[in-house]
Design a protein around this motif. Structure first.
Motif, PDB file in Angstrom:
ATOM      1  N   HIS A 144      -6.936  -0.338  10.517  1.00 23.21           N
ATOM      2  CA  HIS A 144      -5.907  -0.111   9.502  1.00 23.21           C
ATOM      3  C   HIS A 144      -5.154   1.193   9.754  1.00 23.21           C
ATOM      4  O   HIS A 144      -5.000   2.032   8.868  1.00 23.21           O
ATOM      5  N   PRO A 168      -0.309   2.483   6.132  1.00 18.01           N
ATOM      6  CA  PRO A 168      -1.462   1.980   6.898  1.00 18.01           C
ATOM      7  C   PRO A 168      -1.237   0.541   7.356  1.00 18.01           C
ATOM      8  O   PRO A 168      -0.717  -0.282   6.597  1.00 18.01           O
ATOM      9  N   GLY A 169      -1.613   0.270   8.587  1.00 13.94           N
ATOM     10  CA  GLY A 169      -1.484  -1.076   9.126  1.00 13.94           C
ATOM     11  C   GLY A 169      -0.083  -1.437   9.577  1.00 13.94           C
ATOM     12  O   GLY A 169       0.168  -2.561   9.992  1.00 13.94           O
ATOM     13  N   LYS A 212      -5.975   8.541  10.445  1.00 13.71           N
ATOM     14  CA  LYS A 212      -5.233   7.565   9.646  1.00 13.71           C
ATOM     15  C   LYS A 212      -3.906   7.255  10.312  1.00 13.71           C
ATOM     16  O   LYS A 212      -3.361   6.177  10.165  1.00 13.71           O
ATOM     17  N   THR A 216       0.831  -1.208   0.000  1.00 11.40           N
ATOM     18  CA  THR A 216       0.000   0.000   0.000  1.00 11.40           C
ATOM     19  C   THR A 216       0.863   1.254   0.000  1.00 11.40           C
ATOM     20  O   THR A 216       2.009   1.235   0.423  1.00 11.40           O
ATOM     21  N   GLN A 260      -5.124  -1.566  15.482  1.00  6.61           N
ATOM     22  CA  GLN A 260      -4.430  -1.359  14.210  1.00  6.61           C
ATOM     23  C   GLN A 260      -4.959  -2.316  13.143  1.00  6.61           C
ATOM     24  O   GLN A 260      -5.217  -1.911  12.014  1.00  6.61           O
ATOM     25  N   ASP A 261      -5.150  -3.576  13.526  1.00  6.86           N
ATOM     26  CA  ASP A 261      -5.670  -4.551  12.577  1.00  6.86           C
ATOM     27  C   ASP A 261      -7.071  -4.177  12.122  1.00  6.86           C
ATOM     28  O   ASP A 261      -7.412  -4.287  10.964  1.00  6.86           O
ATOM     29  N   ARG A 262      -7.874  -3.726  13.080  1.00  9.49           N
ATOM     30  CA  ARG A 262      -9.266  -3.477  12.760  1.00  9.49           C
ATOM     31  C   ARG A 262      -9.450  -2.190  11.956  1.00  9.49           C
ATOM     32  O   ARG A 262     -10.237  -2.133  11.029  1.00  9.49           O
TER      33      ARG A 262
END
Lengths: 325, 323
Positions: B203, B40-41, B172, B2, B199-201
Motif C-alpha cells: 500500500h 496510499p496505493g 509510506k 483514502t 505497491q499492491d502488497r
C-alpha cells in the motif's frame, strides 16, 4: 547491387579472461536511399558491428568477415590510406553523445571545416561558405555566429545538429547514426529524426539507424534488423516486423512494451542476456525462450528464409506451421 | 477515498548561482510553485523534459533538499528540516542509475541493513538479517545473494536491490526518480511489474519521475506535466492522455514515438528549445515556443486552473476549453 554488403561479420575482443565474441556472423545489406534500423539491447553488438565497418575499434578487436564491401569497393583488403579517403567522405557516422564526440577545445566551425579541407580540398572562403550552407541545412539558426561557438556554449540538440552537419559535409552515400537521439529530449528527438529523414529524401543517401527504442524504429525505419547477443536474429520490413514478428525474442520484446500492455502487469522475458561465460551452445536465446526444447539447446539454428524474416529459430512464431498446429 | 499521506502546497526551490568575485548572484527558480497530494496505493507521475525541475521536486519530497517556499506535510504534520531525521523513515527514494547508487565496497547485506542500523537501533543483528533476507525474497532475488557485492549483479538486479533498500524501513512514500530509464526493455517490464506488485502488497504511495511517456501511461494514476519548473497541467492519467489541455502537453504527446508503424498521426513540431531556466520568459513560460501564442500570454502568467484536470493556459486545447 547494394551500397553496403556485409557477409558473416564477426568481431572478437581479447579480454583478460579470454576472447569475447561481440558480433557473431552478421549479414547486412543497405541500399541507396534506404533507412535500415538495427535494434537490440545493450550488449547485442549493434554498435560494434558498425564500428568495425568504420575501422574505429581498438587493437584488441579481431574482425573477420567473408565480405565487407561498400559502393563496390572491398573494405577488407583495402589499405588504411585508401580507407581513410572513404571514411568521413562517402561513409559517415554520428554518435550518441554529441557533447563528448565534439572536441571541446575547438570551435564547431573549425571542426566542420576540417573535413571540408581534408576530403574536398576547399580553400578558406569556400569552406566558410559551405559550412554556413550546412548549418542552414540542419536548421541551426544564425549560422554565421554559431560557427564561432564552442560545443559547451550550445545545447545538446544543437550539438547533435553540428554532428549531423559534419557527417553530411562531404555528401556521404551512407550515414550511420548510432543512437542519435538517445541523449535528447523527446521534442528535440522528433526534430532530429525529421531532419535525418528529410536529409535522406534530399540527398538519397542510405541511412543506418542504430537504436534500442522501438518507438523510434516504428516511426523512422523502413527495414529492421533485430540483434541479440551479437547475432542477427531477425530482419523484416518495419510494418511486418511489428505485425508478425517471427523470432520469439522479437515477439517477447514487442510484448514487453508498456505501450502495448493490456493488463496491469506486463509480459516479461525471464533471465538476462548471456555474457562471456554463460554463452549457450545452441540458440543464444534458448535459456530465456518459452518455446525452447532439447534441439534448441544443442544446435545453433541457421537463419530461415525471407518469408520468415531470416529468423534464427527452429520454432518461429506467426508461421503457417504454428498456426496450423 | 483514502486520505493523502503527503501533501505539497506551492512548493518552490530556488538556487543562487553565479556571483563570482564582483558579479551579482542570480536566482534560478528550479521549481516554482507545485501542488500535489500523494495517496496510499496510488502513483503520481511527474513528466517533463530535462531541466524542468522534476528531479529537484523528487529531492525535496525525499528531504534531500529544503524547499525555499511552500509547505510539505506528511500525515497532516508539517515537514520541517529539524524533524527530517525522523521523517525520512517514511519517505524513501530509488535513483535512476543502479550502477551509481550502490556502494561497490559493501555487500548486499550491509547495504540493506544500513538503514536499520541507523534508524532502528533497538533491533538485534539477527532480526536485521532476517528482515534483509525477507526483503530480498520480496523483490525477487535469492537469499544467497545476501553476501555478494553489487558488481556481481546485472542492472535489473541492482535496481531490485535499490528498491529493497528503499523498503527496509517500511516507508509510506517511495520516490522513484527515473527508475527504469537506465534499463533495457526486456528488464524494464519486470521492474515495472515488481513496483506494481509491491505497491499492491504494501500500500505504498509512489511519486514516479520520468521523461518516458509510454512508461508513465502504463504506471500512473495521476499525472503532472512540468515545464521550466512549473506544473502546467495536472489530472488523472486517462484524461490527460485522451484530452490534453495545455499545448505543451499536446506537443509532448505527439512527439513521443509510438510503436505502430505507418499509423496516421499529426506531429506538432515545436520550434526552438527549452529556454535556460536562468532566463524564464515573462508571462507564460511556454509562450516563445507555442504556436497559438497571443499577446496576453507574454504579459501574464496563467494560473493552473482548478478541478481534477486543469492546465495553466489562457487558451487551452480540447473540449474543456472556456470553462
Amino acid at each position: 547491387m547494394s551500397l553496403l554488403r556485409i557477409r558473416n561479420l564477426s568481431v572478437d575482443f581479447a579480454t583478460a579472461s579470454g576472447t569475447f565474441r561481440a558480433v557473431d556472423g552478421v549479414d547486412q545489406d543497405v541500399d541507396t536511399g534506404e533507412i535500415l534500423a538495427i535494434v537490440g539491447e545493450s550488449g547485442s553488438g549493434k554498435s560494434v558491428s558498425m564500428l568495425a565497418l568504420m575501422g574505429l575499434l581498438p587493437w584488441t578487436a579481431t574482425i573477420t568477415a567473408d565480405e565487407m564491401s561498400f559502393d563496390g569497393k572491398d573494405l577488407l583488403r583495402m589499405d588504411t590510406r585508401a580507407k581513410r579517403r572513404i571514411i568521413g567522405n562517402d561513409l559517415a557516422m554520428i554518435f550518441q553523445e554529441p557533447m563528448s564526440s565534439l572536441n571541446p577545445c575547438f570551435t564547431v566551425g573549425w571542426q566542420i571545416k576540417e573535413s571540408l579541407r581534408h576530403h574536398l580540398g576547399f580553400d578558406r572562403r569556400a569552406r566558410h561558405a559551405r559550412a554556413i550552407e550546412l548549418f542552414e541545412q540542419v536548421g541551426i539558426p544564425d549560422p554565421e555566429k554559431r560557427l564561432a561557438a564552442f560545443p559547451h556554449q550550445m545545447s545538446g540538440g544543437m550539438n547533435q545538429r553540428v554532428m549531423i552537419a559534419m557527417a553530411i559535409a562531404c555528401k556521404p552515400k551512407l550515414l550511420i547514426a548510432d543512437e542519435p537521439t538517445t541523449a535528447l529530449d523527446v521534442t528535440i528527438q522528433a526534430q532530429i529524426l525529421d531532419l535525418l529523414a528529410s536529409l535522406r529524401d534530399e540527398t538519397g543517401m542510405g541511412l543506418v539507424l542504430i537504436t534500442h527504442d522501438m518507438g523510434v524504429v516504428a516511426e523512422t525505419a523502413e527495414r529492421v534488423s533485430v540483434q541479440y547477443a551479437g547475432q542477427k536474429v531477425e530482419e523484416q520490413p518495419v510494418v511486418d516486423l511489428f505485425a508478425t514478428p517471427h523470432h520469439p525474442y522479437t515477439a517477447a520484446l514487442l510484448d514487453a512494451l508498456p505501450e502495448r500492455a493490456t493488463d496491469k502487469f506486463l509480459p516479461t522475458i525471464p533471465g538476462v542476456v548471456p555474457g562471456q561465460f554463460d554463452r549457450p551452445k545452441g540458440c543464444l536465446f534458448s535459456p530465456r525462450c518459452k518455446f525452447s526444447d532439447a534441439k534448441c539447446k544443442a544446435t545453433p539454428p541457421p537463419p530461415l528464409g525471407a518469408d520468415l524474416g531470416f529468423a534464427r529459430c527452429f520454432h518461429p512464431v506467426n508461421s503457417d506451421e504454428r498456426i496450423a498446429s | 477515498m483514502t486520505d493523502p499521506v503527503m501533501q505539497a502546497r506551492a512548493l518552490e526551490r530556488h538556487y543562487n548561482v553565479g556571483g563570482g568575485l564582483f558579479g551579482k548572484t542570480r536566482v534560478l527558480r528550479a521549481v516554482g510553485g507545485v501542488d500535489f497530494d500523494l495517496t496510499p496505493g496510488k502513483t503520481l507521475a511527474v513528466v517533463g523534459e530535462s531541466g524542468c525541475g522534476k528531479s529537484t521536486l523528487a529531492r525535496m519530497v525525499a528531504m534531500i533538499e529544503e524547499p525555499t517556499e511552500g509547505t510539505l506535510s506528511l500525515d497532516g504534520k508539517p515537514v520541517l528540516p529539524e524533524d527530517w531525521a525522523d521523517l525520512r523513515k517514511s519517505v524513501q527514494i530509488v535513483f535512476q542509475d543502479p550502477y551509481g547508487s550502490l556502494n561497490p565496497r559493501q555487500r548486499i547485506g550491509a547495504i540493506l541493513e544500513e538503514p536499520l542500523i541507523i534508524n532502528r537501533k533497538e533491533m538485534s543483528k539477527q532480526d536485521r538479517q532476517d528482515k534483509g533476507r525477507e526483503m530480498l525474497r520480496l523483490v525477487g532475488l535469492r537469499p544467497e545473494h545476501y553476501d555478494r557485492y553489487p558488481h556481481m549483479f546485472s542492472g535489473g538486479q541492482r535496481q531490485r536491490i535499490a528498491i529493497a533498500r528503499a523498503l527496509m524501513l517500511d516507508p509510506k512514500v517511495v520516490v522513484l526518480d527515473e527508475p527504469v530509464s537506465a534499463l533495457d526493455l526486456s528488464i524494464q517490464s519486470s521492474i515495472l511489474n515488481l513496483l506494481r506488485e509491491l505497491q499492491d502488497r504494501l500500500h505504498l504511495a509512489y511519486l514516479f519521475i520520468s521523461h518516458d511517456l509510454s512508461v508513465v501511461r502504463h504506471v500512473a494514476d495521476d499525472l503532472i506535466v512540468m515545464y521550466l519548473g512549473r506544473a502546467i497541467e495536472k489530472g488523472p492519467k486517462a484524461d490527460v492522455f485522451a484530452n490534453p489541455l495545455h499545448p505543451y502537453t499536446k506537443a509532448l504527446l505527439s512527439a513521443t514515438p509510438r510503436t505502430t508503424p505507418n499509423a496516421a498521426k499529426e506531429r506538432i513540431k515545436l520550434i526552438g528549445e527549452l529556454p535556460s531556466p536562468m532566463a524564464i520568459p515573462d508571462g507564460c513560460p511556454f509562450a516563445p515556443r507555442c504556436w497559438k501564442v497571443q499577446p496576453d500570454c507574454r504579459a501574464k502568467v496563467p494560473a493552473l486552473s482548478g478541478g481534477a484536470h486543469g492546465a495553466a493556459c489562457f487558451y487551452p486545447e480540447g473540449e474543456a476549453a472556456g470553462d
